[in-house]
Design an enzyme around this catalytic site. Structure first.
Site, PDB file in Angstrom:
ATOM      1  NE  ARG A  15      -2.001  -1.574   3.493  1.00 29.06           N
ATOM      2  CZ  ARG A  15      -2.315  -1.947   4.811  1.00 29.06           C
ATOM      3  NH1 ARG A  15      -3.543  -1.518   5.069  1.00 29.06           N
ATOM      4  NH2 ARG A  15      -1.524  -2.335   5.680  1.00 29.06           N
ATOM      5  CE  LYS A  70       0.731  -2.173   9.553  1.00 27.99           C
ATOM      6  NZ  LYS A  70      -0.301  -2.600  10.508  1.00 27.99           N
ATOM      7  CE1 TYR A  89      -5.368   2.393  10.242  1.00 31.56           C
ATOM      8  CE2 TYR A  89      -4.392   1.785   7.995  1.00 31.56           C
ATOM      9  CZ  TYR A  89      -5.439   2.108   8.832  1.00 31.56           C
ATOM     10  OH  TYR A  89      -6.627   2.166   8.255  1.00 31.56           O
ATOM     11  CG  HIS A  91      -1.907  -1.001  14.968  1.00 25.58           C
ATOM     12  ND1 HIS A  91      -3.112  -1.174  15.463  1.00 25.58           N
ATOM     13  CD2 HIS A  91      -1.758  -0.963  13.754  1.00 25.58           C
ATOM     14  CE1 HIS A  91      -3.917  -1.088  14.344  1.00 25.58           C
ATOM     15  NE2 HIS A  91      -3.211  -0.845  13.098  1.00 25.58           N
ATOM     16  CD  GLU A 113      -3.651   2.771  15.447  1.00 26.13           C
ATOM     17  OE1 GLU A 113      -2.520   2.801  16.287  1.00 26.13           O
ATOM     18  OE2 GLU A 113      -3.354   3.249  14.354  1.00 26.13           O
ATOM     19  CB  SER A 129     -12.174  -2.764  10.353  1.00 23.17           C
ATOM     20  OG  SER A 129     -11.254  -2.290  11.146  1.00 23.17           O
ATOM     21  CB  SER A 215     -19.133 -12.217  23.964  1.00 20.48           C
ATOM     22  OG  SER A 215     -18.104 -12.495  24.103  1.00 20.48           O
ATOM     23  CG  LEU A 235     -10.697  -1.849  17.974  1.00 20.12           C
ATOM     24  CD1 LEU A 235      -9.306  -2.064  17.954  1.00 20.12           C
ATOM     25  CD2 LEU A 235     -11.415  -1.045  16.977  1.00 20.12           C
ATOM     26  CG  ASP A 265      -2.509  -4.756  12.862  1.00 15.37           C
ATOM     27  OD1 ASP A 265      -1.470  -4.830  12.558  1.00 15.37           O
ATOM     28  OD2 ASP A 265      -3.540  -4.950  12.088  1.00 15.37           O
ATOM     29  CG  MET A 296      -4.803  -9.879   7.843  1.00 12.99           C
ATOM     30  SD  MET A 296      -5.898 -10.598   8.623  1.00 12.99           S
ATOM     31  CE  MET A 296      -7.042 -11.184   7.306  1.00 12.99           C
TER      32      MET A 296
END
Length: 366
Positions: A15, A70, A89, A91, A113, A129, A215, A235, A265, A296
């Site tokens: 990317r 990234k 991004y 993370h 993010e 996502s 959950s 998340l 991530d 991904m």
């Protein structure tokens, strides 16, 4: 302002931070855009297209604002300067080393993010996502093939043979997009989440084709153990992903079943998860195939880049037009993206995850 667009160097990351269309918009606002040679090659865009859009080929790390995809790798972090703005991004929650390095540079680091939007949601994370959720079903189906270590089962089955059971942990953007492809493949789909509102949205969209489950520990254990493919899509914005599935539960899963941990991530939601790359995407723990690639969407870079630019361009324009301080002061949602600035950690969840003191972004803005 000078805006830089580096070529991504993370393994199998194709990317690019800005498309020629985005470069043209920035140039029309009077900004100089410096694109590294070959930056767009992974999406089939030549340097000449960037030049035609008003950019120039050169060293992007000399720019005041660096826009990439990234998180900066170790070699890239060494090139950052105090006061330089990085928009990408990051993370940071599971990555103490990167956080420490960024703090030491004194750069201003805004994470896609954690940028928010009115009414809630993460507009710069949502496009990726969507891509990762849909890809999770594709790669999960592939990993279930016998030659790849799986049990040898077809997601949709055939007449007379039942389809696979897919359990999705987290029914947000990634989870709902995974469900969309899973339903289309004819699988039996169960989606777990702790938000009743999210589960209602899932039921409203898919009806009986997706079974929604509140959950809990019992529910997670039951539906993970009975699944052929488990998608981890939980998340907590800015924070490390919760470990929902223990090693003991993984050990008890069906031999040849598959885990796709989209949450990797942010550290992953399975105790057995560890980051992998597109070059070597899977590993096996106790007979269970794990796919834990940290980028991904990088496997489908053309789709991903254009989807990402649709979301990031307005923020990139604001940063270039106003400078980071005024842009962050004017927009609380962009301000929420500020993770590290001028040697300080400025995001509460990141600070808690890496054990650092937090200086609220508002204090740095005066």
């Amino acid at each position: 302002m000078r805006v830089g667009v580096p070529r991504e160097i993370k393994t199998h990351e194709y990317r690019v931070g800005l498309t020629p269309t985005s470069v043209r918009e920035l140039a029309a606002h009077g900004h100089e855009v410096i694109v590294e040679a070959g930056a767009g090659a992974g999406i089939g865009v030549e340097d000449a297209a960037y030049e035609k859009a008003g950019g120039r080929i050169g060293d992007p790390w000399q720019a005041e604002l660096v826009v990439k995809v990234k998180e900066p790798q170790a070699a890239e972090r060494k090139r950052l300067k105090r006061g330089q703005v990085l928009f990408a991004y990051l993370h940071l929650a599971p990555d103490v080393e990167q956080t420490r390095d960024l703090v030491e540079t004194g750069a201003v680091c805004i994470a896609y993010e954690t940028v928010t939007r009115p009414g809630g949601g993460l507009p710069l994370l949502a496009p990726m996502s969507e891509v990762a959720g849909r890809m999770a079903i594709q790669v999960g189906a592939s990993c279930l093939e016998k030659a790849r270590g799986g049990m040898g089962i077809l997601l949709g089955g055939v007449p007379g043979v039942p389809p696979a059971k897919i359990t999705i942990l987290g029914a947000g953007v990634a989870g709902s997009n995974a469900a969309r492809l899973a339903v289309g493949a004819g699988a039996r789909v169960y989606a777990l989440d702790r938000s009743l509102e999210v589960l209602r949205k899932m039921e409203s969209e898919f009806g009986a084709r997706v079974v929604t489950v509140y959950s809990s520990r019992d529910a997670i254990e039951h539906h993970v153990l009975s699944a052929d493919l488990v998608i981890g899509a939980v998340l907590v914005p800015g924070a490390a992903a919760p470990k929902l599935v223990s090693h003991a539960v993984v050990k008890a899963m069906k031999p040849g079943s598959v885990v796709v941990d989209i949450a990797i991530d942010q550290g992953g939601c399975f105790e057995t998860s560890r980051p992998t790359t597109h070059a070597d995407p899977t590993f096996v723990v106790d007979g269970v195939v794990h796919y834990c690639v940290t980028n991904m969407p990088g496997a489908v870079p053309r789709t991903s880049t254009y989807a990402l630019n649709n979301a990031t361009l307005p923020f990139a324009l604001a940063l270039a037009d106003k400078g980071w301080q005024r842009a962050a002061a004017d927009d609380e949602h962009l301000r929420n993206g500020l993770n590290v600035a001028l040697g300080k950690v400025t995001h509460g969840e990141v600070a808690a995850a890496v054990g650092a003191a937090c200086v609220p972004a508002a204090e740095l803005l005066g």
